[in-house]
Design an enzyme around this catalytic site. Sequence first.
Site, PDB file in Angstrom:
ATOM      1  N   GLY A 165       0.849  -1.188   0.000  1.00 21.32           N
ATOM      2  CA  GLY A 165       0.000   0.000   0.000  1.00 21.32           C
ATOM      3  C   GLY A 165       0.876   1.226   0.000  1.00 21.32           C
ATOM      4  N   SER A 166       0.458   2.449   0.026  1.00 20.98           N
ATOM      5  CA  SER A 166      -0.868   2.895  -0.299  1.00 20.98           C
ATOM      6  C   SER A 166      -0.881   4.406  -0.448  1.00 20.98           C
ATOM      7  CB  SER A 166      -1.884   2.367   0.681  1.00 20.98           C
ATOM      8  OG  SER A 166      -1.933   3.122   1.846  1.00 20.98           O
ATOM      9  N   ARG A 167      -0.476   5.239   0.559  1.00 17.90           N
ATOM     10  CA  ARG A 167      -0.444   6.680   0.384  1.00 17.90           C
ATOM     11  C   ARG A 167       0.564   7.302   1.337  1.00 17.90           C
ATOM     12  NH1 ARG A 167      -5.587  10.320   1.814  1.00 17.90           N
ATOM     13  NH2 ARG A 167      -4.370  12.025   2.682  1.00 17.90           N
TER      14      ARG A 167
END
Length: 205
Positions: A165-167
């Site tokens: 992931g992810s951000r």
Amino acid sequence: MRPSFSLAPGARRFALPPLLAALPLAVVAPPLGALALALGGFVIWFFRDPERSPPPNGVVAPADGRVSVVREEEGRIRVGVFMNVTDVHVLRAPMDGSVETVTHRPGAHRPAFTKESERNERVDVALDTHDVSMIAGWFARRIYPYLSGGDAVTRGDRIGHIAFGSRADVLLPAAYDRADLLVEEGDGVRAGETVVALRDDAETV
């Protein structure tokens, strides 16, 4: 800080089980053996940790991917980068600084490109110059910060990774405004190399 790695930590733990299972499966069920081998190869590729060459000035992207968030928060600008499964997931320091706190916050695992991801599990790193947030997504379940309080970082240093992931977000110093931004939502960026914001005075901090 950590030395240079060709693979991010955790690669062996995720890659070894399918790779070890591939040989016996190839004997009893060749298609499953091929699938296990492919899975192990994908994990190794996913944990790749290439070298990067940071520029001398500006705030660089904390992650590979596409800019998914640009907004103001209490007089400061947040720039968030969404990492697709094909992106490198090793995170980089956007600016030089000294780590003040590293805080883990439990939460949900919503898709990282949605507004609901604000309530996801995350690790917030507060530095004296800026802040970085590592945010898990719906599939990610492990955030690995490489930092602790008191550490000094240089622009482009490896600061952590998120498994699957992810951000990653950078909260810019208050001195930056929208006129200093060089990216907008939807732009592709590379961790440690793409400049996302630059002041007119081209400060090197």
